[in-house]
Scaffold this motif. Structure first.
Motif, mmCIF file in Angstrom:
data_model
loop_
_atom_site.group_PDB
_atom_site.id
_atom_site.type_symbol
_atom_site.label_atom_id
_atom_site.label_comp_id
_atom_site.label_asym_id
_atom_site.label_seq_id
_atom_site.Cartn_x
_atom_site.Cartn_y
_atom_site.Cartn_z
ATOM 1 N N ASP A 41 0.832 -1.203 0.000
ATOM 2 C CA ASP A 41 0.000 0.000 0.000
ATOM 3 C C ASP A 41 0.868 1.255 0.000
ATOM 4 O O ASP A 41 0.614 2.230 0.702
ATOM 5 N N ALA A 42 1.923 1.166 -0.806
ATOM 6 C CA ALA A 42 2.875 2.279 -0.852
ATOM 7 C C ALA A 42 2.619 3.104 -2.100
ATOM 8 O O ALA A 42 2.141 2.596 -3.120
ATOM 9 N N GLU A 43 2.930 4.387 -1.982
ATOM 10 C CA GLU A 43 2.736 5.262 -3.126
ATOM 11 C C GLU A 43 3.819 5.070 -4.190
ATOM 12 O O GLU A 43 3.550 5.118 -5.383
ATOM 13 N N GLY A 58 4.563 5.587 -9.150
ATOM 14 C CA GLY A 58 4.303 6.636 -8.173
ATOM 15 C C GLY A 58 4.899 7.970 -8.548
ATOM 16 O O GLY A 58 4.486 9.007 -8.057
ATOM 17 N N TRP A 59 5.876 7.953 -9.406
ATOM 18 C CA TRP A 59 6.429 9.199 -9.926
ATOM 19 C C TRP A 59 5.868 9.405 -11.338
ATOM 20 O O TRP A 59 5.745 8.432 -12.089
ATOM 21 N N PRO A 60 5.545 10.626 -11.642
ATOM 22 C CA PRO A 60 5.080 10.848 -13.008
ATOM 23 C C PRO A 60 6.110 10.315 -13.996
ATOM 24 O O PRO A 60 7.322 10.356 -13.723
ATOM 25 N N VAL A 82 8.505 11.986 -2.657
ATOM 26 C CA VAL A 82 7.249 11.395 -3.120
ATOM 27 C C VAL A 82 6.364 12.542 -3.580
ATOM 28 O O VAL A 82 6.162 13.505 -2.819
ATOM 29 N N PRO A 83 5.831 12.495 -4.806
ATOM 30 C CA PRO A 83 5.012 13.581 -5.311
ATOM 31 C C PRO A 83 3.852 13.877 -4.359
ATOM 32 O O PRO A 83 3.178 12.951 -3.900
ATOM 33 N N GLY A 84 3.689 15.123 -4.071
ATOM 34 C CA GLY A 84 2.588 15.539 -3.214
ATOM 35 C C GLY A 84 2.843 15.347 -1.737
ATOM 36 O O GLY A 84 2.049 15.755 -0.905
ATOM 37 N N LEU B 117 -4.708 2.091 -12.392
ATOM 38 C CA LEU B 117 -3.268 1.884 -12.285
ATOM 39 C C LEU B 117 -2.535 2.525 -13.460
ATOM 40 O O LEU B 117 -1.467 3.128 -13.296
ATOM 41 N N TYR B 120 -2.454 6.142 -12.890
ATOM 42 C CA TYR B 120 -1.513 6.429 -11.796
ATOM 43 C C TYR B 120 -0.064 6.383 -12.263
ATOM 44 O O TYR B 120 0.781 7.170 -11.835
ATOM 45 N N ALA B 123 0.270 9.780 -13.714
ATOM 46 C CA ALA B 123 0.039 10.913 -12.814
ATOM 47 C C ALA B 123 0.999 10.924 -11.624
ATOM 48 O O ALA B 123 1.453 11.983 -11.179
ATOM 49 N N GLY B 124 1.266 9.740 -11.130
ATOM 50 C CA GLY B 124 2.131 9.655 -9.965
ATOM 51 C C GLY B 124 1.364 9.963 -8.691
ATOM 52 O O GLY B 124 0.161 10.286 -8.708
ATOM 53 N N ALA B 125 2.102 9.875 -7.589
ATOM 54 C CA ALA B 125 1.462 9.997 -6.269
ATOM 55 C C ALA B 125 0.999 11.402 -5.970
ATOM 56 O O ALA B 125 0.135 11.636 -5.113
ATOM 57 N N GLY B 126 1.522 12.398 -6.697
ATOM 58 C CA GLY B 126 1.208 13.777 -6.379
ATOM 59 C C GLY B 126 -0.146 14.237 -6.878
ATOM 60 O O GLY B 126 -0.611 15.303 -6.495
ATOM 61 N N ARG B 338 -8.087 7.733 -5.661
ATOM 62 C CA ARG B 338 -6.762 7.332 -5.179
ATOM 63 C C ARG B 338 -6.151 8.552 -4.514
ATOM 64 O O ARG B 338 -5.854 9.558 -5.162
ATOM 65 N N THR B 339 -5.991 8.392 -3.254
ATOM 66 C CA THR B 339 -5.366 9.498 -2.515
ATOM 67 C C THR B 339 -4.110 9.022 -1.830
ATOM 68 O O THR B 339 -3.246 9.813 -1.472
ATOM 69 N N ARG B 340 -3.999 7.751 -1.597
ATOM 70 C CA ARG B 340 -2.769 7.184 -1.056
ATOM 71 C C ARG B 340 -2.589 5.770 -1.567
ATOM 72 O O ARG B 340 -3.538 5.155 -2.056
ATOM 73 N N GLY B 341 -1.402 5.276 -1.468
ATOM 74 C CA GLY B 341 -1.113 3.970 -2.047
ATOM 75 C C GLY B 341 -1.280 4.040 -3.558
ATOM 76 O O GLY B 341 -1.229 5.105 -4.169
ATOM 77 N N VAL B 342 -1.468 2.876 -4.157
ATOM 78 C CA VAL B 342 -1.628 2.859 -5.609
ATOM 79 C C VAL B 342 -3.028 2.418 -5.999
ATOM 80 O O VAL B 342 -3.408 2.511 -7.154
ATOM 81 N N VAL B 343 -3.788 1.886 -5.054
ATOM 82 C CA VAL B 343 -5.101 1.359 -5.415
ATOM 83 C C VAL B 343 -6.121 2.474 -5.305
ATOM 84 O O VAL B 343 -6.172 3.191 -4.293
#
Lengths: 769, 356
Positions: A41-43, A58-60, A82-84, B117, B120, B123-126, B338-343
């Protein structure tokens, strides 16, 4: 809580299964990071190897912090952006012994112990997978190389196979050429091979039309959309790609045919996109072109293909040149090299065909065989080169005198033949023969001289077989020859027997000569003043054991024709010399002459002078007692050899007489040129003495000629006392003939001379000549 | 549409939602005509919750100073690739400090997680992802996504919003675990085959007490939820099906730790709204939102109605939280947040987007 306890294990199992699925390292790494991110559950998750990010999430896409990640793997408390969320503590697990790490950043909550254990498990699993995939990749690389190699091998194989096909096609064509298979099938094979091996294109061979110079016709074609029409094609030699290939004598390629200039509109309209033409040669001269036409869009002919077409064109040239050579050889085999006329083999073949055709049409065929009367004399006296010229001239005159449908041939030596087709009857054949003989009659200029030629012609017209017809014409020719010079005869059935008879006689004569069965008789030569004996003429006589006496006009020409005359002449000469010596001894006062005839053949014989010398020596006869008679026609040959030979004879001391003077051309020139002593006036002049004044005038002219040249004159064939008287009055000194005495055997004549009562001749007290 | 645009010329895009039972093709065409040059994107719904009611067509114009919108659509032949291409629209709003990607998808439920996914990965986590799966009343055909004048099937539409003001996303479900978590030990696309090593259907019936003949709305009351770092976070609907393979129709992956869920007994309505909208609004640092956009699961509403709860109360609460801002709420068949994690895929959840 068993599920939670098992979760890490279960999750690892799923992870391992997932990363094992992709076939390459990058994909496995990508699946790995995604699964790790989901499971933990990691970004953000990344696989970092030697400072490079192999995969990440997780990175663009274009903003992966590669340097920060590379730094992080070496840090004790690693953080990654980590973005954001900004810098976030990261959990890092090494992937095996390589400089590879699995980096996980989770916002808000660090990984717990179980999750770290899972992370390490994933890293180990990824290590195995990446290693495996590296090996697989290496193997795949090897396999790819080997596949590339295999592809290359396959290409080479294809190339080799094609080359093999080319070689086989070439070899097959060469075999066809060397086996002398029909030219058309050789050319077809080349055209087919050119089409097949140049990617199945349309191919054609265009050759100059021998009937219509400047026009090309299609010798063979295949693969054209309307091939049947193309085969009928005719085009000018100076147009299109083919024309250029021939004119420039090189391979010409025209691609983008429809747009390029120099193409033919009808070819372009047919949909042809590219054309390549290579010239073909016959004996080095361009005579056409081998052409391939493509219907494929954008067709480009490679260098290999151009060379291939050029090679096929060379084979066509080879086949054409060879075929021409074969034709020439065949022509040579069937034609006379000297005159260019068909030879006996071809003549017989044509005769055979003509007879078959005649039978079908209900007509008849005829053959005229012509034999030159005095060719051998010309040949021997003027030389072989002159003889050859004469034969060529005869052939030309003969050909000029014939109808277009008639075939003239040289059967050999001086024998010619004419095949007459579709005859209306024998008369027609006779007309042709007469025309041919007439054409030969005018003097033929050979090396500055005019040579007169006559021919004997044998004519046969029947529907018998070729050989039989030819033989019949031959028989007729012999018959004509027997009748005299310049005569012709039509074959009749009884001639057959006659010819057989002649052949038989010839062989019996030869035997008689060999066995010494030819007798020599002597006819007195008398001074016309008062019957004083002046000499003798030795004459050959053949008394056949069954046939009885054979007249000299029957066997002398035979001996001349077959060459037996040389032996016969020697025999007569020796006998005459012996007899003359005997008579000289018996009749010493008059020194009677002994005249012996020399044939042309004898004069040509290199041993003649020696033979004469031997005969004189053996008989002890003074040379001055011997007179050698030579006919006018022999002297007319007027060769250096003849002159030399006559001079040599004169040097022996013998005298020379011209026999039958007046029957030939009576040229004064040879009388001056040759060392002649005596003229013998021919019998026709003697016969004509009492006919009219003209006859007498002719005789007088001869006598006066002899007198003016200081030559003795002997008149031949005196049969009446009046003739002797007139000749005497004209001033002719000597004569011979039945009026005085017939030729008789030596014994009989000796007896006659010795019997004083019966003596009809007065022996001279001094030599007459 | 005209109402949404309100005669203003500064709209960057119009979000359009139409109930699946109307002629969505005609609606799309008409809306595009009305919008003129302004891009239109959205999806069909199982009903419009607010404003207007189930039969209404909802249009929400986005625009004005400080806000950029870009729309992209892609077929979901490959869901991952569809997500990637839908996210490409983010590039057009990259100059804004706050960004958010709305995703609208249709098609099989197994694909939706992949779409998220894919987006994502770009877009990435940001950048928060939000949106919904095109809805339709239960048991009636299928949904469509709307893009321009077209109603698309088998597609994903991305609406990238770039804003000078913050953008927030919140998600909440009103369920609680029923019994201990389980492991999905075997799964296939869109199906859970085993739970804790046993046939999933067997375990499910055992746990829920539902019979084989249980009605659709009965299984909806017992979804499964995938655990995140803080427990069951992503609810996944269990749909009634024959279960010939002994499994359940439920979009969960093998290896997932899951819990069987049931609706929370009390207060789930306003609590869910408070939780979701609260999370969304939290991003706005106390500023009042210009709009609240809610994607509420049609299954959740079915379950709530069955439990005697009134979804109208939720809407009222949403209105309160929006302050003076616009509220647009639609009923979907899957929610994206999706606000955290990847799901980022949820079922039976409420997703709220706050536009600052």
């Amino acid at each position: 809580m068993s599920a939670v306890a098992d979760w890490a294990v279960q999750r690892l199992g799923v992870f391992l299964a997932a990363v094992a699925e992709p076939e390459d390292r990058d994909a496995a790494a990508r699946v790995g990071v995604e699964h790790a991110a989901e499971a933990l559950d990691a970004e953000c998750v990344a696989v970092v190897c030697s400072g490079r990010v192999l995969a990440s999430i997780g990175w663009p896409r274009f903003e992966v912090p590669e340097r920060a990640l590379a730094r992080a793997v070496a840090e004790e408390r690693p953080v990654v952006p980590v973005p954001g969320a900004g810098l976030t503590p990261a959990a890092i697990a090494g992937i095996g012994d390589e400089d590879c790490h699995l980096v996980v950043a989770r916002v808000g909550a660090p990984l717990d112990r179980d999750e770290l254990a899972l992370l390490r498990g994933m890293a180990r699993g990824l290590r195995l997978t990446l290693r495996l995939l590296q090996t697989v990749a290496a193997e795949r690389g090897l396999r790819a190389r080997s596949e590339r190699q295999a592809t290359e091998n396959a290409r080479l194989l294809t190339s080799l196979r094609r080359r093999q096909q080319v070689l086989e096609a070439m070899a097959s064509i060469q075999r066809s050429i060397s086996r002398r298979e029909p030219l058309s099938s050789v050319l077809s094979a080349v055209v087919a091979a050119a089409g097949d091996l140049l990617s199945g294109e349309a191919a054609a061979l265009l050759l100059l039309d021998p009937e219509e110079p400047g026009t090309l016709v299609v010798a063979d074609a295949r693969g054209f959309r309307d091939n049947a029409r193309f085969l009928q094609r005719r085009q000018r030699v100076d147009e299109g790609v083919t024309g250029r290939a021939i004119a420039e004598d090189r391979l010409v390629v025209l691609e983008d045919y429809r747009r390029a200039s120099g193409g033919l509109s009808d070819i372009a309209a047919d949909g042809v996109t590219a054309v390549m033409a290579a010239p073909v040669h016959e004996d080095g001269e361009p005579v056409g072109a081998l052409v391939v036409d493509s219907y494929r869009a954008g067709r480009i002919y490679t260098r290999d293909e151009q060379e291939l077409l050029a090679s096929f064109a060379q084979h066509v040239s080879l086949a054409l040149t060879d075929a021409r050579r074969v034709d020439a050889m065949l022509h040579q085999a069937l034609h006379d090299a000297l005159t260019g006329l068909p030879n006996r083999a071809l003549f017989t073949d044509r005769l055979r065909h003509a007879l078959t055709a005649a039978r079908r049409r209900g007509t008849t065929c005829g053959v005229v065989v012509l034999d030159l009367d005095r060719f051998k004399t010309v040949n021997d006296s003027l030389g072989h080169a002159a003889g050859d010229e004469l034969l060529i001239a005869v052939a030309q005159r003969l050909a000029g005198a014939l109808r277009a449908a008639d075939t003239a041939a040289r059967l050999g030596g001086d024998e010619f033949a004419v095949l007459l087709e579709d005859l209306g009857g024998v008369e027609e054949a006779v007309l042709v023969a007469e025309r041919a003989m007439e054409a030969l009659r005018a003097p033929i200029p050979i090396r500055g001289r005019e040579v007169l030629v006559t021919a004997a012609a044998g004519i046969a017209v029947s529907s018998a077989g070729a050989s039989e017809l030819l033989r019949q014409a031959d028989v007729a020719m012999y018959r004509a020859k027997a009748r005299g010079k310049g005569r012709h005869a039509v074959f009749e059935d009884d001639m057959q027997a006659e010819v057989l008879e002649r052949l038989e006689l010839e062989s019996e004569l030869q035997r008689a000569i060999d066995d010494g069965d030819i007798d020599v008789h002597y006819q007195p030569i008398v001074a016309l003043d008062g019957h004083t004996l002046a000499g003798f003429e030795a004459l050959a006589r053949w008394s056949h054991p069954t046939r009885g006496p054979v007249p000299p006009p029957q066997f002398i020409p035979l001996a001349e024709e077959n060459g037996a005359i040389v032996a016969l002449g020697r025999h007569v000469l020796r006998a005459a010399c012996r007899q003359a010596a005997a008579w000289l001894e018996a009749l010493p006062a008059g020194e009677p002459l002994m005249t012996v005839n020399l044939s042309g053949r004898q004069l040509e014989d290199a041993g003649l002078v020696r033979d004469v010398a031997d005969a004189l020596a053996d008989s002890r006869l003074p040379a001055s007692s011997l007179v050698l008679e030579i006919t006018e026609t022999v002297l007319m040959q007027d060769t250096e050899a003849t002159i030399d030979r006559l001079r040599e004879l004169k040097e022996l001391g013998v005298r020379l007489a011209v026999d039958d003077f007046g029957t030939g051309y009576s040229s004064l020139r040879y009388l001056r040129r040759f060392p002649i002593d005596i003229l013998k006036m021919a019998k026709p002049f003697v016969d004509g003495l009492h006919v009219d004044d003209e006859g007498r005038a002719l005789a007088r002219t001869i006598v006066e000629l002899a007198t003016s040249l200081r030559l003795a004159c002997i008149a031949e064939g005196i049969e009446a006392p009046a003739q002797a008287d007139v000749l005497h009055d004209l001033g002719c000194g000597l004569g011979q003939g039945y009026h005085f005495a017939r030729p008789m055997a030596a014994d009989a004549l000796t007896q006659l001379l010795g019997d004083d009562d019966e003596r009809r001749f007065r022996l001279p007290s001094t030599p007459i000549l | 549409m005209r109402q949404a645009l309100g005669g203003r010329g500064d709209a960057s895009a119009v979000l359009l939602f139409a109930p699946a039972m109307v002629d969505v093709d005609a609606v799309a065409e008409g809306a595009a005509g009305a919008a003129g040059d302004v891009p239109v994107a959205g999806c069909s719904t199982a009903g419009v919750l607010s404003p207007g009611g189930d039969d209404a067509v909802l249009a929400l114009a986005l625009g004005g100073d400080g806000l950029s919108v870009s729309v992209a659509a892609a077929p979901t032949v490959s869901p991952r690739e569809g997500g990637v291409r839908a996210a490409a629209s983010l590039g057009d709003v990259a100059d804004r400090p706050h960004r958010l990607l709305l995703l609208f998808a249709d098609g099989p439920s197994a694909d939706h997680a992949e779409v998220v996914l894919g987006a994502y990965s770009v877009a990435g986590a940001g950048i928060p992802l939000a949106g919904g799966v095109a809805g339709h009343p239960l048991g009636t055909g299928r949904g469509t996504v709307l893009h321009g004048a077209s109603a698309l099937r088998g597609a994903v539409v991305g609406v990238a919003i770039g804003s000078d003001a913050p953008l927030g996303v919140g998600v909440a479900h009103g369920c609680e675990p029923l019994g201990p978590p389980m492991l999905v030990t075997a799964a296939a696309a869109g199906r859970v085959l085993e739970l804790d090593g046993r046939p999933a259907l067997e375990v499910y019936r055992e746990r829920t007490g539902l019979s084989a003949a249980a009605a659709c709305d009965e299984t909806l009351a017992f979804p499964l939820a995938r655990h995140g770092r803080d427990g069951p976070a992503h609810v996944r609907t269990v749909e009634r099906d024959g279960g010939a393979d002994g499994g359940l129709s439920c979009a969960l992956e093998a290896g997932s730790l899951v819990s069987l869920m049931q609706p929370r007994a009390a207060g789930s309505g306003p609590d869910v709204v408070n939780a979701a909208a609260g999370a969304a609004l939290a991003a706005l640092d106390g500023d009042a939102p210009q709009a609240l956009l809610a994607f509420d699961c049609s299954a959740r509403q079915v379950v709530r109605r069955r439990a005697g709860q009134d979804p109208a109360a939720d809407l009222a609460r949403l209105g309160e939280l929006a302050g003076g801002g616009a509220v647009a709420a639609i009923s979907t068949h899957g929610e994206i947040a999706r606000t955290r994690g990847v799901v980022g895929l949820h079922h039976q959840s409420l997703v709220v987007v706050a536009v600052g």
